[in-house]
Write a protein that holds these residues in place. Structure first.
Motif, PDB file in Angstrom:
ATOM      1  N   MET A  13       9.973   9.872  -2.981  1.00 56.78           N
ATOM      2  CA  MET A  13      11.225  10.578  -2.697  1.00 56.78           C
ATOM      3  C   MET A  13      11.578  11.344  -4.178  1.00 56.78           C
ATOM      4  O   MET A  13      11.739  10.584  -5.241  1.00 56.78           O
ATOM      5  CB  MET A  13      12.150   9.819  -2.471  1.00 56.78           C
ATOM      6  N   SER A  14      11.739  12.724  -4.178  1.00 55.22           N
ATOM      7  CA  SER A  14      12.155  13.273  -5.299  1.00 55.22           C
ATOM      8  C   SER A  14      13.672  13.051  -5.726  1.00 55.22           C
ATOM      9  O   SER A  14      14.320  12.959  -4.904  1.00 55.22           O
ATOM     10  CB  SER A  14      11.623  14.831  -5.067  1.00 55.22           C
ATOM     11  N   ALA A  15      14.059  13.243  -7.072  1.00 61.39           N
ATOM     12  CA  ALA A  15      15.344  13.154  -7.339  1.00 61.39           C
ATOM     13  C   ALA A  15      16.010  14.375  -6.751  1.00 61.39           C
ATOM     14  O   ALA A  15      17.483  14.304  -6.492  1.00 61.39           O
ATOM     15  CB  ALA A  15      15.573  13.099  -8.745  1.00 61.39           C
ATOM     16  N   ALA A  16      15.447  15.409  -6.583  1.00 57.44           N
ATOM     17  CA  ALA A  16      16.100  16.725  -6.034  1.00 57.44           C
ATOM     18  C   ALA A  16      16.641  16.596  -4.674  1.00 57.44           C
ATOM     19  O   ALA A  16      17.691  16.958  -4.384  1.00 57.44           O
ATOM     20  CB  ALA A  16      15.239  17.913  -6.284  1.00 57.44           C
ATOM     21  N   THR A  17      15.831  15.810  -3.752  1.00 56.22           N
ATOM     22  CA  THR A  17      16.173  15.723  -2.367  1.00 56.22           C
ATOM     23  C   THR A  17      17.299  14.631  -2.472  1.00 56.22           C
ATOM     24  O   THR A  17      18.328  14.895  -1.737  1.00 56.22           O
ATOM     25  CB  THR A  17      14.847  15.075  -1.706  1.00 56.22           C
ATOM     26  N   ILE A  18      17.182  13.600  -3.176  1.00 59.63           N
ATOM     27  CA  ILE A  18      18.487  12.730  -3.127  1.00 59.63           C
ATOM     28  C   ILE A  18      19.589  13.294  -3.977  1.00 59.63           C
ATOM     29  O   ILE A  18      20.706  13.148  -3.190  1.00 59.63           O
ATOM     30  CB  ILE A  18      18.129  11.372  -4.161  1.00 59.63           C
ATOM     31  N   GLN A  19      19.647  14.240  -4.644  1.00 59.54           N
ATOM     32  CA  GLN A  19      20.907  15.098  -5.256  1.00 59.54           C
ATOM     33  C   GLN A  19      21.424  15.776  -4.169  1.00 59.54           C
ATOM     34  O   GLN A  19      22.644  15.837  -3.946  1.00 59.54           O
ATOM     35  CB  GLN A  19      20.343  15.920  -6.453  1.00 59.54           C
ATOM     36  N   VAL A  20      20.487  16.511  -3.459  1.00 57.81           N
ATOM     37  CA  VAL A  20      20.940  17.106  -2.443  1.00 57.81           C
ATOM     38  C   VAL A  20      21.540  16.628  -1.401  1.00 57.81           C
ATOM     39  O   VAL A  20      22.869  17.074  -0.847  1.00 57.81           O
ATOM     40  CB  VAL A  20      19.849  18.086  -1.817  1.00 57.81           C
ATOM     41  N   GLY A  21      21.160  15.310  -0.879  1.00 58.38           N
ATOM     42  CA  GLY A  21      21.860  14.424  -0.068  1.00 58.38           C
ATOM     43  C   GLY A  21      22.918  14.153  -0.216  1.00 58.38           C
ATOM     44  O   GLY A  21      24.029  13.978   0.393  1.00 58.38           O
ATOM     45  N   LEU A  22      23.016  13.602  -1.590  1.00 53.37           N
ATOM     46  CA  LEU A  22      24.399  13.046  -2.218  1.00 53.37           C
ATOM     47  C   LEU A  22      25.607  14.198  -2.285  1.00 53.37           C
ATOM     48  O   LEU A  22      26.747  13.896  -2.187  1.00 53.37           O
ATOM     49  CB  LEU A  22      24.339  12.159  -3.397  1.00 53.37           C
ATOM     50  N   SER A  23      24.851  15.441  -2.665  1.00 48.94           N
ATOM     51  CA  SER A  23      25.894  16.522  -2.704  1.00 48.94           C
ATOM     52  C   SER A  23      26.468  16.891  -1.393  1.00 48.94           C
ATOM     53  O   SER A  23      27.805  17.248  -1.061  1.00 48.94           O
ATOM     54  CB  SER A  23      25.106  17.755  -3.111  1.00 48.94           C
ATOM     55  N   VAL A  24      25.584  16.593  -0.404  1.00 49.26           N
ATOM     56  CA  VAL A  24      26.126  17.162   1.004  1.00 49.26           C
ATOM     57  C   VAL A  24      27.096  16.163   1.615  1.00 49.26           C
ATOM     58  O   VAL A  24      28.081  16.328   1.960  1.00 49.26           O
ATOM     59  CB  VAL A  24      24.776  17.147   2.169  1.00 49.26           C
ATOM     60  N   LYS A  25      26.968  14.862   0.859  1.00 47.97           N
ATOM     61  CA  LYS A  25      27.702  13.605   1.363  1.00 47.97           C
ATOM     62  C   LYS A  25      29.338  13.926   0.934  1.00 47.97           C
ATOM     63  O   LYS A  25      30.159  13.875   1.225  1.00 47.97           O
ATOM     64  CB  LYS A  25      27.304  12.351   0.957  1.00 47.97           C
ATOM     65  N   VAL A  26      29.137  14.272  -0.530  1.00 51.85           N
ATOM     66  CA  VAL A  26      30.533  14.642  -1.148  1.00 51.85           C
ATOM     67  C   VAL A  26      31.216  15.894  -0.569  1.00 51.85           C
ATOM     68  O   VAL A  26      32.342  15.663  -0.533  1.00 51.85           O
ATOM     69  CB  VAL A  26      30.253  14.448  -2.670  1.00 51.85           C
ATOM     70  N   LEU A  27      30.444  17.041  -0.651  1.00 55.97           N
ATOM     71  CA  LEU A  27      30.984  18.069  -0.153  1.00 55.97           C
ATOM     72  C   LEU A  27      31.579  18.168   1.214  1.00 55.97           C
ATOM     73  O   LEU A  27      32.831  18.678   1.084  1.00 55.97           O
ATOM     74  CB  LEU A  27      29.903  19.162  -0.051  1.00 55.97           C
ATOM     75  N   PHE A  28      31.003  17.686   2.088  1.00 52.70           N
ATOM     76  CA  PHE A  28      31.620  17.444   3.524  1.00 52.70           C
ATOM     77  C   PHE A  28      32.314  16.135   3.868  1.00 52.70           C
ATOM     78  O   PHE A  28      32.924  16.038   4.923  1.00 52.70           O
ATOM     79  CB  PHE A  28      30.389  17.756   4.433  1.00 52.70           C
ATOM     80  N   GLY A  29      32.252  15.164   2.870  1.00 50.75           N
ATOM     81  CA  GLY A  29      33.092  13.999   3.193  1.00 50.75           C
ATOM     82  C   GLY A  29      32.479  13.225   4.257  1.00 50.75           C
ATOM     83  O   GLY A  29      33.233  12.712   5.100  1.00 50.75           O
ATOM     84  N   ARG A  30      31.249  13.029   4.311  1.00 55.78           N
ATOM     85  CA  ARG A  30      30.566  12.399   5.659  1.00 55.78           C
ATOM     86  C   ARG A  30      29.901  10.919   5.067  1.00 55.78           C
ATOM     87  O   ARG A  30      29.608  10.926   3.917  1.00 55.78           O
ATOM     88  CB  ARG A  30      29.499  13.372   6.216  1.00 55.78           C
ATOM     89  N   PRO A  31      29.770  10.055   6.127  1.00 51.59           N
ATOM     90  CA  PRO A  31      28.939   8.925   5.513  1.00 51.59           C
ATOM     91  C   PRO A  31      27.349   9.390   5.433  1.00 51.59           C
ATOM     92  O   PRO A  31      26.965  10.391   5.626  1.00 51.59           O
ATOM     93  CB  PRO A  31      29.144   7.928   6.761  1.00 51.59           C
ATOM     94  N   LEU A  32      26.949   8.350   4.578  1.00 47.67           N
ATOM     95  CA  LEU A  32      25.514   8.547   4.278  1.00 47.67           C
ATOM     96  C   LEU A  32      24.534   8.810   5.475  1.00 47.67           C
ATOM     97  O   LEU A  32      23.541   9.706   5.487  1.00 47.67           O
ATOM     98  CB  LEU A  32      24.749   7.502   3.418  1.00 47.67           C
ATOM     99  N   ARG A  33      24.667   8.146   6.519  1.00 50.32           N
ATOM    100  CA  ARG A  33      23.941   8.515   7.685  1.00 50.32           C
ATOM    101  C   ARG A  33      24.100   9.877   8.219  1.00 50.32           C
ATOM    102  O   ARG A  33      23.032  10.590   8.600  1.00 50.32           O
ATOM    103  CB  ARG A  33      24.271   7.598   8.766  1.00 50.32           C
ATOM    104  N   GLN A  34      25.240  10.458   8.274  1.00 58.56           N
ATOM    105  CA  GLN A  34      25.515  11.859   8.754  1.00 58.56           C
ATOM    106  C   GLN A  34      24.799  12.689   7.750  1.00 58.56           C
ATOM    107  O   GLN A  34      24.443  13.775   8.058  1.00 58.56           O
ATOM    108  CB  GLN A  34      26.814  12.062   8.875  1.00 58.56           C
TER     109      GLN A  34
END
Length: 118
Positions: free
Chosen positions: A1-22
């Protein structure tokens, strides 16, 4: 799993205020729509890797005048559905996130990003 993919996923989590699963499900649909062949991390992987991820934001100074192309879009991550609002009326203000992106006109690189509420 690349760090870029993890960073994008966590950015989506913070940006939209959603849980990790969403956030992971949103990232999966986003990557499939963009045609990228990246493996999508599940919510457990996002949770484990967020503590060890080192985010480095590269900065490159402009050598002369900078001509920016600006785009603003407003995705609606939260709020009542359109059908329910039409049928029953809006009972509360719906939430929007406005994303402003500045792209260098010469190199087409992203140079600025701002996120505002409303």
């Amino acid at each position: 799993m690349s760090a870029a993919t993890i960073q994008v996923g966590l950015s989506v989590k913070v940006l939209f205020g959603r849980p990790l699963r969403q956030a992971a499900a949103f990232l999966e649909s986003l990557l499939s729509l963009s045609g990228l062949n990246w493996s999508v991390p599940d919510c457990t992987t996002l949770c484990r890797r967020q503590t060890h991820l080192k985010v480095q934001i590269p900065y490159r100074a402009a050598s002369g005048p900078l001509h920016l192309l600006l785009d603003s879009s407003g995705p609606k991550p939260a709020g009542k559905g359109e059908w329910q609002v039409r049928k029953q009326g809006a009972s509360r203000r719906r939430q929007w996130r406005k994303i402003h992106i500045g792209i260098d006109a010469e190199t087409l690189e992203g140079r600025a990003v701002a996120i505002s509420r409303r």
